[in-house]
Scaffold this active site. Structure first.
Site, mmCIF file in Angstrom:
data_model
loop_
_atom_site.group_PDB
_atom_site.id
_atom_site.type_symbol
_atom_site.label_atom_id
_atom_site.label_comp_id
_atom_site.label_asym_id
_atom_site.label_seq_id
_atom_site.Cartn_x
_atom_site.Cartn_y
_atom_site.Cartn_z
ATOM 1 N N HIS A 62 71.809 76.036 52.666
ATOM 2 C CA HIS A 62 70.504 75.426 52.912
ATOM 3 C C HIS A 62 70.611 74.092 53.645
ATOM 4 O O HIS A 62 71.606 73.389 53.530
ATOM 5 C CB HIS A 62 69.783 75.173 51.583
ATOM 6 N N LYS A 71 73.267 64.575 50.101
ATOM 7 C CA LYS A 71 73.321 64.998 48.701
ATOM 8 C C LYS A 71 74.623 64.541 48.074
ATOM 9 O O LYS A 71 75.695 64.742 48.641
ATOM 10 C CB LYS A 71 73.246 66.529 48.599
ATOM 11 N N TYR A 131 72.228 67.159 41.848
ATOM 12 C CA TYR A 131 72.468 66.449 43.092
ATOM 13 C C TYR A 131 71.368 65.441 43.352
ATOM 14 O O TYR A 131 70.201 65.691 43.133
ATOM 15 C CB TYR A 131 72.692 67.379 44.284
ATOM 16 N N ASP A 167 67.557 83.909 50.605
ATOM 17 C CA ASP A 167 68.932 83.712 51.053
ATOM 18 C C ASP A 167 69.528 84.955 51.705
ATOM 19 O O ASP A 167 70.526 84.854 52.417
ATOM 20 C CB ASP A 167 69.817 83.239 49.897
#
Length: 188
Positions: A62, A71, A131, A167
């Site tokens: 992603h 992140k 994250y 996905d």
């Protein structure tokens, strides 16, 4: 704190200092001053995320197109194989990737600067991954790269991943780059 550079510019493996004894352990998972001085992470974090998944789940790869997120990734329970892919057109490392195991035992963190694609698969029965993000999630700005893209050939340590419908639909890197040649499309 130990900071190790990877083959991708700006992507870092961070190993916080862990104080462990018979009672358990303590570690500082983030300090703006320390991470700025020792890891060079200058961005402010504006959002924290928590992902809970079971064995075999693969999430990714992603990214956000116009407002990419940096992140700081870590695992609080279980183990994951975490992957970062360079998707920046014109980058000398375009298509290159880094993959490492993050777990509640090794306490490693992964710094993923803005502009990279990111994903992971779960190696343990369950995993909790957290994250810190440098920008807000925007569902209208999200993008994805096929987890099994032949252009990058990630050696995922699972054979039959459990994927979301979204996905399963992501393009390959070649398809993604072809879309980005269209000036009406946004990209990192």
């Amino acid at each position: 704190m130990k900071v190790t550079a990877t083959a991708l510019p700006g992507v870092l493996i961070i190993e916080p200092q862990v104080f462990e004894d018979a009672r358990g352990y303590f570690m500082e998972t983030f300090s703006a001053r320390r991470y700025r001085e020792q890891a060079g992470i200058m961005q402010a974090f504006v959002q924290d995320n928590h992902s809970h998944s079971r064995r075999g789940v693969l999430r990714g790869l992603h990214f956000q197109k116009a407002r990419p997120q940096g992140k700081l990734v870590s695992v609080t329970r279980g183990a994951v194989y975490d992957v970062v892919v360079d998707i920046a057109p014109g980058s000398p490392t375009l298509g290159a990737h880094v993959g490492i195991e993050l777990s509640d035992r090794n306490h490693r963190q992964l710094w993923v600067p803005p502009g990279y694609a990111h994903g992971f698969c779960v190696l343990s029965e369950q995993a909790d991954q957290t994250y810190k993000c440098t920008d807000y999630y925007d569902p209208d700005d999200e993008g994805g790269l096929a987890w099994n893209c032949p252009d990058i050939s990630v050696a995922w340590p699972i054979d039959q991943p459990l994927l979301s419908a979204k996905d399963r639909q992501h393009p390959t890197l070649s398809q993604l780059l072809a879309q980005w040649t269209d000036p009406t499309r946004r990209h990192p």
